[in-house]
Design a protein around this motif. Structure first.
Motif, PDB file in Angstrom:
ATOM      1  N   MET A 243       0.791  -1.219   0.000  1.00  0.00           N
ATOM      2  CA  MET A 243       0.000   0.000   0.000  1.00  0.00           C
ATOM      3  C   MET A 243       0.831   1.281   0.000  1.00  0.00           C
ATOM      4  O   MET A 243       0.358   2.330   0.397  1.00  0.00           O
ATOM      5  CB  MET A 243      -0.973   0.018   1.194  1.00  0.00           C
ATOM      6  CG  MET A 243      -2.124  -0.939   1.009  1.00  0.00           C
ATOM      7  SD  MET A 243      -3.048  -0.577  -0.484  1.00  0.00           S
ATOM      8  CE  MET A 243      -4.356  -1.766  -0.393  1.00  0.00           C
ATOM      9  N   PHE A 244       2.087   1.207  -0.435  1.00  0.00           N
ATOM     10  CA  PHE A 244       2.877   2.416  -0.648  1.00  0.00           C
ATOM     11  C   PHE A 244       3.032   2.591  -2.144  1.00  0.00           C
ATOM     12  O   PHE A 244       3.729   1.836  -2.799  1.00  0.00           O
ATOM     13  CB  PHE A 244       4.247   2.319   0.036  1.00  0.00           C
ATOM     14  CG  PHE A 244       4.152   2.409   1.520  1.00  0.00           C
ATOM     15  CD1 PHE A 244       4.179   3.640   2.142  1.00  0.00           C
ATOM     16  CD2 PHE A 244       4.026   1.266   2.296  1.00  0.00           C
ATOM     17  CE1 PHE A 244       4.090   3.740   3.526  1.00  0.00           C
ATOM     18  CE2 PHE A 244       3.938   1.355   3.671  1.00  0.00           C
ATOM     19  CZ  PHE A 244       3.965   2.602   4.283  1.00  0.00           C
ATOM     20  N   GLY A 245       2.363   3.597  -2.681  1.00  0.00           N
ATOM     21  CA  GLY A 245       2.251   3.715  -4.123  1.00  0.00           C
ATOM     22  C   GLY A 245       3.418   4.392  -4.793  1.00  0.00           C
ATOM     23  O   GLY A 245       4.357   4.888  -4.174  1.00  0.00           O
ATOM     24  N   GLY A 246       3.384   4.406  -6.096  1.00  0.00           N
ATOM     25  CA  GLY A 246       4.361   5.060  -6.951  1.00  0.00           C
ATOM     26  C   GLY A 246       3.790   5.049  -8.357  1.00  0.00           C
ATOM     27  O   GLY A 246       2.631   4.705  -8.559  1.00  0.00           O
ATOM     28  N   GLU A 247       4.608   5.428  -9.317  1.00  0.00           N
ATOM     29  CA  GLU A 247       4.143   5.463 -10.700  1.00  0.00           C
ATOM     30  C   GLU A 247       3.969   4.047 -11.237  1.00  0.00           C
ATOM     31  O   GLU A 247       4.822   3.182 -11.049  1.00  0.00           O
ATOM     32  CB  GLU A 247       5.162   6.221 -11.557  1.00  0.00           C
ATOM     33  CG  GLU A 247       4.753   6.338 -13.013  1.00  0.00           C
ATOM     34  CD  GLU A 247       5.844   6.967 -13.856  1.00  0.00           C
ATOM     35  OE1 GLU A 247       5.634   7.093 -15.079  1.00  0.00           O
ATOM     36  OE2 GLU A 247       6.899   7.326 -13.292  1.00  0.00           O
ATOM     37  N   ASP A 248       2.831   3.778 -11.900  1.00  0.00           N
ATOM     38  CA  ASP A 248       2.589   2.463 -12.499  1.00  0.00           C
ATOM     39  C   ASP A 248       3.515   2.262 -13.693  1.00  0.00           C
ATOM     40  O   ASP A 248       3.515   3.068 -14.635  1.00  0.00           O
ATOM     41  CB  ASP A 248       1.140   2.338 -12.960  1.00  0.00           C
ATOM     42  CG  ASP A 248       0.188   2.139 -11.789  1.00  0.00           C
ATOM     43  OD1 ASP A 248       0.666   2.102 -10.651  1.00  0.00           O
ATOM     44  OD2 ASP A 248      -1.026   2.045 -12.028  1.00  0.00           O
ATOM     45  N   VAL A 249       4.293   1.191 -13.667  1.00  0.00           N
ATOM     46  CA  VAL A 249       5.262   0.905 -14.719  1.00  0.00           C
ATOM     47  C   VAL A 249       5.232  -0.589 -15.028  1.00  0.00           C
ATOM     48  O   VAL A 249       5.099  -1.421 -14.124  1.00  0.00           O
ATOM     49  CB  VAL A 249       6.693   1.307 -14.288  1.00  0.00           C
ATOM     50  CG1 VAL A 249       7.699   0.978 -15.388  1.00  0.00           C
ATOM     51  CG2 VAL A 249       6.756   2.786 -13.953  1.00  0.00           C
ATOM     52  N   MET A 250       5.378  -0.934 -16.307  1.00  0.00           N
ATOM     53  CA  MET A 250       5.520  -2.326 -16.707  1.00  0.00           C
ATOM     54  C   MET A 250       6.995  -2.697 -16.571  1.00  0.00           C
ATOM     55  O   MET A 250       7.855  -2.112 -17.232  1.00  0.00           O
ATOM     56  CB  MET A 250       5.056  -2.530 -18.144  1.00  0.00           C
ATOM     57  CG  MET A 250       5.017  -3.988 -18.568  1.00  0.00           C
ATOM     58  SD  MET A 250       3.790  -4.962 -17.650  1.00  0.00           S
ATOM     59  CE  MET A 250       2.260  -4.362 -18.383  1.00  0.00           C
ATOM     60  N   VAL A 251       7.281  -3.641 -15.687  1.00  0.00           N
ATOM     61  CA  VAL A 251       8.652  -4.001 -15.350  1.00  0.00           C
ATOM     62  C   VAL A 251       8.912  -5.460 -15.721  1.00  0.00           C
ATOM     63  O   VAL A 251       8.049  -6.320 -15.517  1.00  0.00           O
ATOM     64  CB  VAL A 251       8.911  -3.790 -13.835  1.00  0.00           C
ATOM     65  CG1 VAL A 251      10.315  -4.251 -13.456  1.00  0.00           C
ATOM     66  CG2 VAL A 251       8.699  -2.335 -13.449  1.00  0.00           C
ATOM     67  N   TYR A 282      11.584 -15.386 -16.498  1.00  0.00           N
ATOM     68  CA  TYR A 282      11.296 -13.957 -16.477  1.00  0.00           C
ATOM     69  C   TYR A 282       9.790 -13.731 -16.411  1.00  0.00           C
ATOM     70  O   TYR A 282       8.993 -14.608 -16.789  1.00  0.00           O
ATOM     71  CB  TYR A 282      11.881 -13.243 -17.713  1.00  0.00           C
ATOM     72  CG  TYR A 282      11.214 -13.615 -19.020  1.00  0.00           C
ATOM     73  CD1 TYR A 282      10.084 -12.920 -19.475  1.00  0.00           C
ATOM     74  CD2 TYR A 282      11.692 -14.657 -19.796  1.00  0.00           C
ATOM     75  CE1 TYR A 282       9.460 -13.268 -20.668  1.00  0.00           C
ATOM     76  CE2 TYR A 282      11.080 -15.011 -20.988  1.00  0.00           C
ATOM     77  CZ  TYR A 282       9.965 -14.309 -21.416  1.00  0.00           C
ATOM     78  OH  TYR A 282       9.344 -14.659 -22.592  1.00  0.00           O
ATOM     79  N   ILE A 283       9.410 -12.567 -15.893  1.00  0.00           N
ATOM     80  CA  ILE A 283       8.007 -12.167 -15.853  1.00  0.00           C
ATOM     81  C   ILE A 283       7.902 -10.693 -16.220  1.00  0.00           C
ATOM     82  O   ILE A 283       8.856  -9.926 -16.053  1.00  0.00           O
ATOM     83  CB  ILE A 283       7.370 -12.381 -14.453  1.00  0.00           C
ATOM     84  CG1 ILE A 283       8.131 -11.583 -13.377  1.00  0.00           C
ATOM     85  CG2 ILE A 283       7.282 -13.850 -14.109  1.00  0.00           C
ATOM     86  CD1 ILE A 283       7.463 -11.591 -12.012  1.00  0.00           C
ATOM     87  N   TRP A 284       6.754 -10.311 -16.748  1.00  0.00           N
ATOM     88  CA  TRP A 284       6.399  -8.903 -16.934  1.00  0.00           C
ATOM     89  C   TRP A 284       5.302  -8.585 -15.931  1.00  0.00           C
ATOM     90  O   TRP A 284       4.300  -9.307 -15.834  1.00  0.00           O
ATOM     91  CB  TRP A 284       5.875  -8.653 -18.350  1.00  0.00           C
ATOM     92  CG  TRP A 284       6.928  -8.620 -19.412  1.00  0.00           C
ATOM     93  CD1 TRP A 284       7.307  -9.650 -20.236  1.00  0.00           C
ATOM     94  CD2 TRP A 284       7.727  -7.488 -19.789  1.00  0.00           C
ATOM     95  NE1 TRP A 284       8.296  -9.241 -21.094  1.00  0.00           N
ATOM     96  CE2 TRP A 284       8.574  -7.918 -20.848  1.00  0.00           C
ATOM     97  CE3 TRP A 284       7.819  -6.172 -19.332  1.00  0.00           C
ATOM     98  CZ2 TRP A 284       9.492  -7.069 -21.456  1.00  0.00           C
ATOM     99  CZ3 TRP A 284       8.728  -5.322 -19.934  1.00  0.00           C
ATOM    100  CH2 TRP A 284       9.563  -5.767 -20.983  1.00  0.00           C
ATOM    101  N   ILE A 306      16.373  -6.758 -12.178  1.00  0.00           N
ATOM    102  CA  ILE A 306      15.456  -5.943 -12.981  1.00  0.00           C
ATOM    103  C   ILE A 306      16.072  -5.801 -14.375  1.00  0.00           C
ATOM    104  O   ILE A 306      17.202  -5.314 -14.512  1.00  0.00           O
ATOM    105  CB  ILE A 306      15.246  -4.556 -12.346  1.00  0.00           C
ATOM    106  CG1 ILE A 306      14.692  -4.689 -10.924  1.00  0.00           C
ATOM    107  CG2 ILE A 306      14.289  -3.730 -13.207  1.00  0.00           C
ATOM    108  CD1 ILE A 306      14.596  -3.370 -10.180  1.00  0.00           C
ATOM    109  N   LEU A 307      15.339  -6.221 -15.384  1.00  0.00           N
ATOM    110  CA  LEU A 307      15.842  -6.157 -16.759  1.00  0.00           C
ATOM    111  C   LEU A 307      15.448  -4.865 -17.455  1.00  0.00           C
ATOM    112  O   LEU A 307      16.240  -4.290 -18.204  1.00  0.00           O
ATOM    113  CB  LEU A 307      15.331  -7.364 -17.563  1.00  0.00           C
ATOM    114  CG  LEU A 307      15.763  -8.751 -17.060  1.00  0.00           C
ATOM    115  CD1 LEU A 307      15.150  -9.839 -17.933  1.00  0.00           C
ATOM    116  CD2 LEU A 307      17.284  -8.873 -17.056  1.00  0.00           C
ATOM    117  N   SER A 308      14.248  -4.401 -17.222  1.00  0.00           N
ATOM    118  CA  SER A 308      13.773  -3.170 -17.864  1.00  0.00           C
ATOM    119  C   SER A 308      12.539  -2.667 -17.118  1.00  0.00           C
ATOM    120  O   SER A 308      11.920  -3.424 -16.359  1.00  0.00           O
ATOM    121  CB  SER A 308      13.433  -3.434 -19.331  1.00  0.00           C
ATOM    122  OG  SER A 308      12.312  -4.302 -19.445  1.00  0.00           O
TER     123      SER A 308
END
Length: 329
Positions: A243-251, A282-284, A306-308
């Protein structure tokens, strides 16, 4: 009270004693029932007890009987079986947001759903005293108010506080009340959170329920979600770590094969897993990139990479450098 008045309660007392005193391992004979009724000032004959037992069966009480030298009676099944009650007790024990006092009250009520002997086995499982619990006694009723606000499509008003190093409450916004649009309650990482939507920021945010006080329902309707906006609380909590948010990013992450269970525990069995090589996959994932997301990765040491995207890699490296700087000369 005169015996004649108590006679009208005979069936109710019979129901009470069967529920409290009997189960598959603890039974009562007709003689036992007559003797127990006498304690309540009620006289009864064997034939009337047989009739009463049949009436209780017709009412829906599952009364079993076992024949030995005498015929013994007991409640054969209940609304909650003993393993289910144990599960409920465990849930209350483990609920950090429920105070010690309220935990003991709830467990006592759960025990009342079993026979007295079964309740003793539940009581032996109770180890509440040394667990970390919230100290906000009103949280039990706060949750109820928040559910009501969601059901009635209303905003809620409340004060929100933190603790300082003296362990005293310090209210945010100088003690002024927040006004928010509640959409869900989520139980995550042993805490209860209220998930809200803000039209001003066009985004969701959340608040710890045990840090909320003086909660009131507003007369104002809550902000509507944007057109075509679909809110899924499960998806929201999956991507927002602790529950500590940040910018939504596909990682994209590379993980050691030994971490498959950890990935499924965190993201569910629907997560798509791709083979990287013989020892890794690997996972996205779409996550809210934050310090808690990085902390989740750190716990696995060199088994996660972390790959990208590159920006997230840089953020993670900066975080690691910041930690290392604490230990440098």
């Amino acid at each position: 009270m005169a015996k004649s008045s108590n006679q009208k309660l005979k069936l109710l007392y019979l129901l009470k004693m069967l529920n409290e005193k009997t189960d598959e391992d603890n039974t009562m004979t007709i003689h036992d029932m007559i003797a127990e009724l006498e304690r309540y000032g009620i006289t009864a004959e064997r034939k009337s007890i047989y009739d009463d037992l049949e009436a209780l069966r017709n009412y829906g009480l599952d009364i079993g009987k076992r024949k030995s030298k005498t015929t013994e009676y007991f409640v054969a099944s209940r609304l909650f079986e003993l393993p289910e009650l144990k599960l409920l007790v465990d849930a209350v024990q483990c609920s950090k947001f429920v105070t010690h006092k309220k935990s003991n009250e709830l467990i006592k009520k759960i025990e009342s759903l079993a026979s007295h002997r079964q309740a003793q086995s539940l009581h032996r499982q109770v180890y509440v005293s040394n667990r970390v619990k919230t100290i906000n006694e009103s949280i039990y009723y706060n949750v109820d108010r928040l559910h009501a606000a969601i059901a009635e499509n209303k905003k809620v008003l409340f004060k929100y506080y933190d603790y300082d190093i003296q362990k005293e409450k310090t209210f945010r916004k100088n003690g002024d009340k927040y006004s928010v649009s509640p959409y869900a309650l989520s139980w995550d990482d042993e805490n209860y959170y209220l998930v809200t939507f803000s039209t001003k920021y066009n985004d969701f945010t959340h608040y710890r329920v045990d840090r909320m006080t003086e909660i009131d329902l507003s007369d104002e309707e809550r902000d509507p979600l944007p057109v075509r906006e679909h809110f899924d609380i499960a998806e929201y909590t999956k991507k927002v770590f602790n529950m500590f948010g940040g910018e939504d990013v596909m990682v994209q992450l590379q993980l050691d094969n030994s971490l498959v269970n950890a990935v499924i525990d965190r993201f569910g069995k629907e997560i798509v897993i791709g083979r990287m090589d013989d020892s890794s996959f690997y996972i996205w994932i779409k996550v809210a990139v934050s310090s808690t997301f990085f902390a989740w990765i750190m716990q696995f040491g060199n088994k996660v990479k972390i790959l990208s995207p590159e920006a997230v890699v840089d953020q993670y490296m900066d975080q690691l450098k910041g930690i290392c700087s604490l230990y440098s000369d």
